[in-house]
Scaffold this motif. Structure first.
Motif, mmCIF file in Angstrom:
data_model
loop_
_atom_site.group_PDB
_atom_site.id
_atom_site.type_symbol
_atom_site.label_atom_id
_atom_site.label_comp_id
_atom_site.label_asym_id
_atom_site.label_seq_id
_atom_site.Cartn_x
_atom_site.Cartn_y
_atom_site.Cartn_z
ATOM 1 N N GLY A 1 5.881 -7.258 -6.635
ATOM 2 C CA GLY A 1 5.670 -6.003 -6.176
ATOM 3 C C GLY A 1 4.629 -5.671 -5.172
ATOM 4 N N LYS A 2 5.122 -5.167 -3.965
ATOM 5 C CA LYS A 2 4.196 -4.607 -2.834
ATOM 6 C C LYS A 2 4.228 -3.506 -2.228
ATOM 7 C CE LYS A 2 3.435 -9.836 -1.657
ATOM 8 N NZ LYS A 2 2.261 -9.778 -2.260
ATOM 9 N N GLY A 3 5.291 -2.813 -2.859
ATOM 10 C CA GLY A 3 5.743 -1.574 -2.268
ATOM 11 C C GLY A 3 4.752 -0.158 -2.645
ATOM 12 N N LYS A 4 5.110 0.871 -2.053
ATOM 13 C CA LYS A 4 4.318 1.979 -2.310
ATOM 14 C C LYS A 4 4.485 2.557 -3.718
ATOM 15 C CE LYS A 4 3.243 6.541 -0.613
ATOM 16 N NZ LYS A 4 3.376 7.761 0.194
ATOM 17 N N GLY A 5 3.544 2.864 -4.308
ATOM 18 C CA GLY A 5 3.749 3.381 -5.654
ATOM 19 C C GLY A 5 3.700 2.163 -6.719
ATOM 20 N N GLY A 6 3.607 1.197 -6.343
ATOM 21 C CA GLY A 6 3.686 -0.090 -7.245
ATOM 22 C C GLY A 6 2.436 -0.795 -7.301
ATOM 23 N N GLY A 7 1.846 -1.326 -8.189
ATOM 24 C CA GLY A 7 0.658 -1.855 -8.285
ATOM 25 C C GLY A 7 -0.505 -1.082 -7.939
ATOM 26 N N ARG A 8 -1.721 -1.671 -7.466
ATOM 27 C CA ARG A 8 -2.968 -0.823 -7.055
ATOM 28 C C ARG A 8 -3.097 -0.731 -5.805
ATOM 29 N NH1 ARG A 8 -6.900 -5.203 -9.570
ATOM 30 N NH2 ARG A 8 -7.425 -6.315 -7.665
ATOM 31 N N PRO A 9 -3.528 0.606 -5.168
ATOM 32 C CA PRO A 9 -3.779 0.889 -3.925
ATOM 33 C C PRO A 9 -5.192 0.192 -3.538
ATOM 34 C CG PRO A 9 -4.209 2.741 -5.289
ATOM 35 C CD PRO A 9 -3.604 1.680 -6.108
ATOM 36 N N GLY A 10 -5.118 0.184 -2.206
ATOM 37 C CA GLY A 10 -6.674 0.066 -1.719
ATOM 38 C C GLY A 10 -7.474 1.124 -1.715
ATOM 39 N N VAL A 11 -8.571 0.918 -2.180
ATOM 40 C CA VAL A 11 -9.609 2.232 -1.890
ATOM 41 C C VAL A 11 -10.753 1.917 -1.516
ATOM 42 C CG1 VAL A 11 -10.481 4.320 -3.593
ATOM 43 C CG2 VAL A 11 -8.479 3.240 -4.059
ATOM 44 N N ARG A 12 -11.514 2.467 -0.602
ATOM 45 C CA ARG A 12 -12.955 2.362 -0.156
ATOM 46 C C ARG A 12 -13.785 3.911 0.222
ATOM 47 N NH1 ARG A 12 -13.554 2.505 5.553
ATOM 48 N NH2 ARG A 12 -12.011 3.180 6.630
ATOM 49 N N TYR A 13 -14.865 3.635 0.341
ATOM 50 C CA TYR A 13 -15.750 4.856 0.821
ATOM 51 C C TYR A 13 -16.001 4.885 1.986
ATOM 52 C CZ TYR A 13 -19.503 8.220 1.269
ATOM 53 O OH TYR A 13 -20.357 9.328 1.527
ATOM 54 N N SER A 14 -15.807 5.916 3.024
ATOM 55 C CA SER A 14 -16.098 5.806 4.417
ATOM 56 C C SER A 14 -17.484 6.833 4.562
ATOM 57 C CB SER A 14 -15.087 6.245 5.131
ATOM 58 O OG SER A 14 -15.604 6.551 6.481
ATOM 59 N N PRO A 15 -18.570 5.951 4.682
ATOM 60 C CA PRO A 15 -19.893 7.051 4.962
ATOM 61 C C PRO A 15 -19.710 7.872 6.087
ATOM 62 C CG PRO A 15 -20.510 4.733 4.385
ATOM 63 C CD PRO A 15 -18.886 4.843 4.765
ATOM 64 N N GLU A 16 -18.947 7.385 7.101
ATOM 65 C CA GLU A 16 -19.117 7.732 8.456
ATOM 66 C C GLU A 16 -18.215 9.465 8.282
ATOM 67 O OE1 GLU A 16 -17.798 4.816 7.927
ATOM 68 O OE2 GLU A 16 -19.466 3.679 9.058
ATOM 69 N N THR A 17 -17.168 9.390 7.592
ATOM 70 C CA THR A 17 -16.461 10.481 7.367
ATOM 71 C C THR A 17 -16.663 11.224 5.942
ATOM 72 O OG1 THR A 17 -14.474 9.251 6.433
ATOM 73 C CG2 THR A 17 -14.525 9.857 8.862
ATOM 74 N N ARG B 1 -2.786 9.310 -6.731
ATOM 75 C CA ARG B 1 -1.731 9.643 -5.960
ATOM 76 C C ARG B 1 -1.196 11.003 -5.875
ATOM 77 N NH1 ARG B 1 -0.003 4.133 -7.979
ATOM 78 N NH2 ARG B 1 -0.190 2.859 -6.322
ATOM 79 N N SER B 2 -1.370 11.484 -7.062
ATOM 80 C CA SER B 2 -0.723 12.894 -7.513
ATOM 81 C C SER B 2 -1.687 13.775 -6.546
ATOM 82 C CB SER B 2 -0.865 13.421 -8.836
ATOM 83 O OG SER B 2 -0.627 14.337 -9.174
#
Length: 599
Positions: free
Chosen positions: A472-488, A575-576
């Motif tokens: 699985g590599k589609g949206k809604g499956g597996g885990r998403p990428g998450v990062r913090y952006s200090p700029e925004t 996601r919700s």
């Protein structure tokens, strides 16, 4: 020393097929082992593609009334099949490469192989029907013949010699003994076998092996495959345990146990199987960690009981597997409740007393003066009451009342805090224990019982989650990428990768750190029983930021906040939140928050 026997098991599953009323009836789909790619015979296919055939002129003019198919028949069929979506992988079967050996005969009957990720696919029958619907929807076709196959197992890197053809290793684990882990492992294995998978069970508990007691093999004659031992068998399931080859107790230190298990795994020739169920020893020590790293475990199932102490063990188990990058895909809450027949509380009536009361009332009110007539009316009234009571008891008959002896359990808590979507409650049932002691798994003796259906649902969820983890590599499956952006001063979320894989070339959504912090559902922020929020949203400043973020398994994100709090968010919750805000954040609000953070 007791010995092992190889029993060749051919698994065949027949899937019911859709037959259109106006088209030729073709045989229903069948499951067959994967075979080399077939080359279409000239007598069947070449004539359909030959530009010099008499029918080619009719095809060029769009006339398909003859026995020939259009020159672009392949692309038309693939286009029609592309509407069939795999619900686990969130993509169509053509893009996933499931459609193989596509061919058509002179009578315009389409044949194809549907190569699934596993022969135990829970929706394989639905796939067959949808494929036949799609093909039969083309005006020029005269039927569809679908053969189900499965992809060969991918050899894991560094796997022991005997496990080179094992598709997936599923660890069934608990951090405490006596919670029904081995019972769950055995019934899960035979449930997977009933779905059409090739399955083996390895009992990794050297100190207290349970498999010899729970499953009696069909034969214990010695069988060797070269220098390797073949597993014992019960039906289509392979079996191996230290208890099968050594009737005495194992008195040895930890390093010796690890070496012994490594030898077992190397010397046992499992052959080509889809799932190896690993009945792990209880605990989170060196043996468990070594097995997790040595075997490249695909996923884990945690077994527990409803008590609070057991929930603590679940947390430790999830954390242990997370350290070796093994996702926990399901939790089984064993002995969750006791079922009591409701008919024990059937309504009863005292007929003589009721008849007497009716008779007294009839004569007192002067409704019926004659004693004989009054007695007859009283009997009729009693009969009416009896009929109503009988109907009420029939409605209760067969219904069961769940008595939660050990408390309400933690299914909701597991879902909200850890993001584990598949949680199952197995009742406290004497027959399950009896079958465990008799050598025959419960699911074999009682295949149509509600409890057996729980094990089958668990097996289906394992099949689904393993497919997601491997393909699985589609949206809604597996885990998403998450990062913090200090700029925004936002938390950026992108589907399809880990925390370090978010990049500018991928579509990202954003969420404010303060909003995510206020959505924490841990026991310190929300009351577990009532769901009432303890955390005051106004106490969370807009300038709050995550100090670190890391995935926990495949289903949740752990965040350490600048206010000293640690939160755990299921990816489903993140996601919700993004869906509810429409992936849009007010830029001016972000700029004001940035200024506040700087100050």
């Amino acid at each position: 020393m007791r010995t092992a026997l190889i029993v060749a098991a051919t698994l065949a599953g027949v899937a019911s097929g859709f037959v259109p009323r106006t088209k030729r009836v073709v045989p229903s789909a069948s499951y067959a082992p994967r075979r080399p790619r077939a080359v279409a015979q000239p007598s069947r296919v070449a004539s359909l593609e030959a530009a010099s055939s008499p029918e080619s002129t009719a095809e060029a003019n769009g006339d398909v009334s003859s026995n020939s198919a259009p020159s672009d028949w392949r692309s038309q069929i693939l286009s029609a099949l592309s509407v069939v979506i795999d619900p686990d992988l969130d993509s169509d079967i053509v893009s996933l490469g499931f459609v193989q050996n596509l061919r058509i005969d002179d009578s315009r009957v389409v044949s194809l192989d549907l190569e699934l990720t596993t022969p135990a696919c829970p929706v394989k029958d639905l796939f067959v029907q949808q494929c036949q619907d799609a093909v039969n929807g083309l005006e020029w076709t005269r039927g569809a013949d679908v053969t189900l196959t499965a992809r060969p197992a991918e050899t894991p890197t560094g796997a022991p010699l005997g496990m080179s053809q094992v598709g997936a290793v599923i660890a069934v684990s608990s951090c405490k003994g006596g919670v029904g882990k081995s019972t769950t492992a055995v019934n899960l294995a035979f449930a997977l076998e009933s779905l059409g998978a090739r399955v083996g069970i390895f009992d990794a508990d050297v100190y207290g092996p349970s498999l010899p007691t729970m499953v009696t093999p069909e034969d214990d004659d010695v069988r060797f495959v070269g220098r390797q031992i073949a597993p014992l068998r019960r039906g289509g399931v392979g079996l191996m345990s230290f208890g099968y080859v050594n009737e005495g107790s194992a008195v040895m230190r930890g390093p010796m146990v690890t070496q012994l298990l490594d030898q077992f795994l190397s010397l046992t020739n499992w052959g080509a199987i889809d799932y190896l169920i690993m009945d792990m020893p209880p605990g989170t020590g060196d043996i468990q960690l070594t097995l997790s790293q040595r075997l490249s475990i695909t996923a884990a199932v945690i077994v527990t009981t409803p008590q609070e102490l057991s929930f603590v063990d679940v947390e430790r188990g999830v954390e242990m597997f997370d350290t070796v990058n093994v996702p926990c895909i399901a939790v089984v809450e064993n002995m969750a409740y006791f079922e009591k027949e409701k008919d024990e509380n059937d309504m009863q009536i005292d007929e003589p007393l009721l008849r007497k009361k009716f008779l007294e009332a009839l004569r007192k009110d002067g409704v019926v003066g004659d004693l004989t007539e009054a007695a007859g009316v009283a009997d009729e009234l009693v009969k009416i009451v009896q009929d109503n009571v009988l109907k009420a008891n029939k409605q209760l008959d067969g219904e069961k009342e769940e008595i939660r002896i050990f408390g309400p359990g933690h299914k909701r808590r597991l879902s909200e805090q850890w993001g584990i979507e598949h949680t199952y409650s197995v009742p406290l049932l004497g027959k399950i224990a009896q079958n465990g002691d008799s050598g025959t798994p419960f699911i074999l003796d009682h295949p149509n019982s509600p409890q057996a259906d729980i094990y089958r649902q668990l097996a289906k969820s394992v099949v689904s989650e393993v497919a997601k983890a491997k393909y699985g590599k589609g949206k809604g499956g597996g885990r998403p990428g998450v990062r913090y952006s200090p700029e925004t001063h936002t938390i950026q979320v992108a589907e399809g990768g880990g925390t370090e894989e978010v990049g500018s070339d991928r579509e990202e959504s954003a969420i404010l750190p303060a909003e995510l912090r206020r959505a924490c559902r841990c026991a310190e922020c929300v009351e577990e029983l009532t769901g009432k929020q303890i955390l005051n949203p106004l106490s969370v400043p807009e300038s709050i930021r995550p100090l670190s973020m890391s995935p926990t398994g495949n289903y949740a994100l752990s965040v350490d906040w600048s206010d000293g709090h640690r939160s755990l968010y299921p990816y489903r919750q993140i996601r919700s939140m993004l869906d509810s805000q429409g992936d849009v954040i007010n830029v001016e609000s972000v700029e004001e928050t940035k200024e506040e953070a700087v100050l």
